[in-house]
Scaffold this active site. Structure first.
Site, mmCIF file in Angstrom:
data_model
loop_
_atom_site.group_PDB
_atom_site.id
_atom_site.type_symbol
_atom_site.label_atom_id
_atom_site.label_comp_id
_atom_site.label_asym_id
_atom_site.label_seq_id
_atom_site.Cartn_x
_atom_site.Cartn_y
_atom_site.Cartn_z
ATOM 1 N N LYS A 122 7.369 9.284 -1.118
ATOM 2 C CA LYS A 122 6.858 8.274 -0.408
ATOM 3 C C LYS A 122 8.065 7.762 0.467
ATOM 4 O O LYS A 122 9.045 7.634 -0.125
ATOM 5 C CB LYS A 122 6.436 6.916 -1.706
ATOM 6 C CG LYS A 122 5.341 7.135 -2.555
ATOM 7 C CD LYS A 122 4.130 7.125 -1.740
ATOM 8 C CE LYS A 122 2.883 7.413 -2.784
ATOM 9 N NZ LYS A 122 1.492 7.041 -2.008
ATOM 10 N N ASP A 140 -5.083 9.201 4.968
ATOM 11 C CA ASP A 140 -5.608 8.824 3.588
ATOM 12 C C ASP A 140 -6.588 7.637 3.826
ATOM 13 O O ASP A 140 -7.768 7.796 3.837
ATOM 14 C CB ASP A 140 -4.326 8.673 3.057
ATOM 15 C CG ASP A 140 -4.355 8.214 1.143
ATOM 16 O OD1 ASP A 140 -5.911 7.902 0.974
ATOM 17 O OD2 ASP A 140 -3.864 8.078 0.535
ATOM 18 N N LYS A 154 -10.072 11.271 -1.262
ATOM 19 C CA LYS A 154 -10.111 10.704 -2.475
ATOM 20 C C LYS A 154 -11.529 10.122 -2.775
ATOM 21 O O LYS A 154 -11.945 9.374 -1.898
ATOM 22 C CB LYS A 154 -9.267 9.697 -2.529
ATOM 23 C CG LYS A 154 -7.690 9.886 -2.661
ATOM 24 C CD LYS A 154 -7.013 8.754 -2.583
ATOM 25 C CE LYS A 154 -5.540 9.059 -2.233
ATOM 26 N NZ LYS A 154 -4.897 7.602 -2.225
HETATM 27 O O1 OSB Z 1 -1.408 6.760 -1.082
HETATM 28 O O2 OSB Z 1 -1.782 8.558 -2.129
HETATM 29 C C1 OSB Z 1 -1.497 7.483 -2.245
HETATM 30 C C2 OSB Z 1 -1.446 6.317 -5.945
HETATM 31 C C3 OSB Z 1 -2.057 5.309 -5.877
HETATM 32 C C4 OSB Z 1 -2.600 4.681 -4.683
HETATM 33 C C5 OSB Z 1 -2.255 5.419 -3.578
HETATM 34 C C6 OSB Z 1 -1.684 6.626 -3.548
HETATM 35 C C7 OSB Z 1 -0.974 7.083 -4.735
HETATM 36 C C8 OSB Z 1 -0.360 8.108 -4.835
HETATM 37 C C9 OSB Z 1 -0.350 8.943 -6.342
HETATM 38 O O3 OSB Z 1 0.227 8.877 -3.984
HETATM 39 C C10 OSB Z 1 -0.722 10.172 -6.258
HETATM 40 C C11 OSB Z 1 -1.361 10.588 -7.852
HETATM 41 O O4 OSB Z 1 -2.217 10.109 -8.394
HETATM 42 O O5 OSB Z 1 -0.514 11.322 -8.363
HETATM 43 MG MG MG Z 2 -1.605 8.265 0.182
#
Ligand code: OSB
Ligand code: MG
Length: 367
Positions: free
Chosen positions: A163, A238, A262
């Protein structure tokens, strides 16, 4: 099938370590489960909305409210329903894709269990196992970050995602590259940059990242296209990709060259399959994102990630990366891969003892 009862169940699973992003920190997964009883048996779905509206506008209390007072009543009023009808039945409600997706998943699970057919087969899976990536939250120090990344690499994870946000990008990327060499590495900004920040992203060019995920806010597709033209790292979207139509638009304007899929973000698994189809036709690679799901949501994501266009490792990690105790039998990667569940429906059910221990509330709705 006829839906006879809908249960909305909240569970709280402590995370093994806080998950920190530009949008805030989570110390536990406060998940919302949907359980349907139908004339042909039960079905389960997980709503992936987070506790806070920091990723998109949805959050778990709002999802619970819209399910209870708007979406479940529409489903119960429709009497006979098939999974293919759910999006249309719920159509009068605008937005709330994560809440809708949970309901559609539960109908799919019930339907497929009654047919004795797996979700993977129904969606068009071509693989029996998928590569595991791992998303690493922001760490309190570079040392802590390197320890965490090293632990995941030792466990066999096939791709690392960091991140990042403006000012906390170059140092962590450089540190991981210096310590671990050319491991498959990508970053996720969760919309924290602006178009004029593009030089910060261009500074990551020398590090050969697989992609940069959602550099700009979700609605800024033209800005994303400008950034994509100015940097070498492929741009992946995303939060921007809310439907197959949104994916087609993003690709048409050059806003990205990779797509994170997703199911919750696009309103369900069936729309996720349509996003996959748009990208496959355009030759654009996709991968399965994650929302810190319990085993129920993970099972659905694994089925989706087995489709042919999912050519990059997903945010699909073992249960122990998230929880000391999962709701289902734990998912345990072997050599950095997880098997795609092959049993009927999702192929997993919540463990009754885990449910009893982790449940914080239950609401039962009937026609
Ligand atoms: O932005 O991909 C994202 C988790 C919660 C909300 C948004 C995100 C994420 C993650 C975690 O990056 C990914 C996972 O579930 O391992
Ligand atoms: Mg993401």
């Amino acid at each position: 099938m006829v839906v006879e009862e809908v249960e909305l169940r909240r569970v709280r699973l402590p995370l093994v370590r806080p998950f920190v992003t530009a949008a805030g920190a989570s110390v536990a997964r406060d998940a919302l489960l949907v359980r349907l009883m139908t004339d042909e048996g039960e079905g389960w779905g997980e709503c992936v909305a987070m506790a806070e509206p920091g990723y998109t506008s949805e959050y778990v209390e709002a999802a619970q409210h819209v399910l209870h007072h708007h979406l479940v009543p529409l489903l119960l009023a429709s009497r006979r329903v098939a999974a293919d009808d759910v999006a249309r039945v719920l159509g009068p409600v605008q937005g709330h894709p994560m809440a809708k997706a949970a309901l559609e998943t539960a109908v799919l699970d019930a339907e497929l269990r009654a047919e004795g057919r797996s979700l993977a087969e129904r969606l068009g899976a071509v693989r029996a196992e998928v590569d595991c990536g791992v998303a690493v939250g922001m760490a309190p120090s570079l040392g802590a970050l390197l320890d965490e990344v090293g632990g995941y690499l030792d466990q066999g994870y096939r791709r690392i995602k960091l991140k990042v946000h403006p000012g906390a990008d170059l140092d962590p990327v450089r540190a991981v590259r210096e310590r671990f060499g050319d491991v498959p590495l990508q970053v996720d900004a969760n919309g924290s940059y602006r178009t004029q920040d593009w030089p910060l992203l261009a500074a990551l060019d020398p590090f050969d990242l697989l992609l940069v995920e959602q550099p700009l806010p979700p609605e800024d597709l033209l800005g994303s296209a400008q950034v994509a033209r100015r940097i070498r790292t492929p741009v992946c979207l995303d939060e921007s990709i809310t439907s197959a139509a949104a994916a087609a638009t993003a690709l048409a304007v050059g806003a990205c060259s990779v797509v994170n899929v997703k199911p919750g973000r696009v309103g369900g698994l069936l729309e996720a399959v349509r996003v996959h189809a748009v990208c496959l036709a355009a030759g654009v690679p996709v991968w399965c994102g994650g929302m810190l799901e319990t085993g129920l949501g993970r099972a659905a994501n694994l089925a989706l990630a087995a489709l042919p266009g999912f050519t990059l490792p997903g945010d699909l990690s073992g249960s122990d990366r998230y929880f000391s105790r999962d709701l289902t039998a734990p998912f345990v990667p072997v050599a950095g891969r997880l098997p795609v569940p092959s049993g009927p429906g999702l192929g997993v059910v919540p463990d009754p003892d885990a449910l009893a221990e982790l449940t914080t509330s239950v609401v039962v709705l009937r026609p």
